[in-house]
Design a protein around this motif. Structure first.
Motif, PDB file in Angstrom:
ATOM      1  N   PRO A   7       0.814  -1.219   0.000  1.00 43.91           N
ATOM      2  CA  PRO A   7       0.000   0.000   0.000  1.00 43.91           C
ATOM      3  C   PRO A   7       0.851   1.274   0.000  1.00 43.91           C
ATOM      4  N   SER A  56     -16.679   1.949 -10.607  1.00 48.49           N
ATOM      5  CA  SER A  56     -16.399   2.750  -9.426  1.00 48.49           C
ATOM      6  C   SER A  56     -17.035   2.065  -8.219  1.00 48.49           C
ATOM      7  N   ASP A  58     -17.487   2.165  -3.693  1.00 46.74           N
ATOM      8  CA  ASP A  58     -17.421   2.975  -2.469  1.00 46.74           C
ATOM      9  C   ASP A  58     -17.499   4.466  -2.766  1.00 46.74           C
ATOM     10  N   ALA A  61     -14.284   6.032  -4.148  1.00 44.18           N
ATOM     11  CA  ALA A  61     -13.035   5.891  -3.397  1.00 44.18           C
ATOM     12  C   ALA A  61     -12.182   4.733  -3.920  1.00 44.18           C
ATOM     13  N   ARG A  62     -12.829   3.776  -4.568  1.00 45.53           N
ATOM     14  CA  ARG A  62     -12.119   2.613  -5.108  1.00 45.53           C
ATOM     15  C   ARG A  62     -12.633   2.311  -6.518  1.00 45.53           C
ATOM     16  N   ARG A  63     -11.870   1.468  -7.237  1.00 42.81           N
ATOM     17  CA  ARG A  63     -12.237   1.079  -8.600  1.00 42.81           C
ATOM     18  C   ARG A  63     -11.944  -0.407  -8.807  1.00 42.81           C
ATOM     19  N   GLU A  74      -7.804  -4.206  -8.434  1.00 43.59           N
ATOM     20  CA  GLU A  74      -8.641  -3.538  -7.447  1.00 43.59           C
ATOM     21  C   GLU A  74      -7.822  -2.332  -6.999  1.00 43.59           C
ATOM     22  N   GLU A  75      -8.400  -1.140  -7.099  1.00 43.00           N
ATOM     23  CA  GLU A  75      -7.630   0.082  -6.897  1.00 43.00           C
ATOM     24  C   GLU A  75      -8.268   1.002  -5.855  1.00 43.00           C
ATOM     25  N   THR A  76      -7.436   1.833  -5.256  1.00 43.80           N
ATOM     26  CA  THR A  76      -7.878   2.884  -4.342  1.00 43.80           C
ATOM     27  C   THR A  76      -7.469   4.222  -4.940  1.00 43.80           C
ATOM     28  N   TYR A  88      -4.330   6.873  -8.603  1.00 40.73           N
ATOM     29  CA  TYR A  88      -4.851   5.687  -7.931  1.00 40.73           C
ATOM     30  C   TYR A  88      -3.757   4.638  -7.796  1.00 40.73           C
ATOM     31  N   ARG A  89      -3.957   3.784  -6.791  1.00 40.59           N
ATOM     32  CA  ARG A  89      -3.000   2.721  -6.466  1.00 40.59           C
ATOM     33  C   ARG A  89      -3.697   1.384  -6.642  1.00 40.59           C
ATOM     34  N   ASP A  91      -4.358  -2.137  -5.314  1.00 45.35           N
ATOM     35  CA  ASP A  91      -4.276  -2.831  -4.028  1.00 45.35           C
ATOM     36  C   ASP A  91      -4.164  -4.341  -4.211  1.00 45.35           C
TER      37      ASP A  91
END
Length: 159
Positions: A7, A56, A58, A61-63, A74-76, A88-89, A91
Motif C-alpha cells: 500500500p 467505481s 465505495d 473511493a475505489r475502482r 482492485e484500486e484505491t 490511484y493505487r 491494491d
C-alpha cells in the motif's frame, strides 16, 4: 489468482523503481477530461480499448478494472483534484510479480486544450520490472490511442 500489493502512497509516483511517463496534447479542456477520468469510470471502456470493465466502488473511493488479456485490478483513489490530477493505487491484481503500482494522470491547460500526462509507476520482481520496461512501446501506443479517442469523444471531431 489475485494477490495483495504493497500500500504505497502518492509519492511512489516519483520514487518507483520503474516509471513510464507518456504525454499528449489534446483539444478537449481539462474539466471534461478530468470528468472522463475520475467521475465517469464506467466510460473508460468507450475510449480506452484495453479496458473491458471499469467500475467505481465505495462512492468513487475505489475502482475495479479488468483489461484485455485477463488482467484484473482492485484500486484505491489516492487523490482526485478537479481538472488537474487523478491518482490511484492498485491494491490487488493477478499480474505475476507485481509488488506495487500507482498511476497518475496529470492535466495541464495547453494551447486551448489539455496536456495529458500519464505516469505508470511500478515495483516488483526482476522479471516483472523487465516485462514492464519491455512493454513501454505498447503502453505508449495504448495511451496515445486512448487519449486520441477520448479527445474525439469529448470534442466531437477527429483529432
Amino acid at each position: 489468482m489475485v494477490h495483495r500489493l504493497r500500500p504505497v502512497g502518492i509519492d511512489f509516483v516519483e520514487t518507483a523503481p520503474v516509471r513510464l511517463v507518456f504525454a499528449r496534447e489534446i483539444a478537449a479542456a481539462p474539466g471534461p477530461v478530468f470528468h472522463a477520468l475520475a467521475e465517469d469510470v464506467p466510460g473508460w471502456r468507450s475510449w480506452f480499448a484495453a479496458v473491458t470493465l471499469a467500475r467505481s466502488l465505495d462512492d468513487g473511493a475505489r475502482r475495479e478494472i479488468r483489461l484485455r488479456g485477463g488482467t484484473r485490478l482492485e484500486e484505491t483513489v489516492l487523490t482526485a483534484k478537479a481538472s488537474e490530477l487523478y491518482v490511484y493505487r492498485a491494491d490487488a491484481t493477478n499480474i505475476p510479480g507485481a509488488r506495487a503500482l500507482v498511476e497518475e494522470w496529470r492535466l495541464t491547460p495547453a494551447g486551448g486544450g489539455t496536456r495529458v500526462r500519464w505516469t505508470f509507476a511500478a515495483a516488483g520482481t526482476a522479471p516483472f520490472r523487465l516485462a514492464v520496461r519491455s512493454g513501454r512501446a505498447g503502453m505508449g501506443r495504448a495511451f496515445r490511442q486512448a487519449v486520441t479517442t477520448l479527445d474525439e469523444r469529448l470534442t466531437g471531431r477527429n483529432a
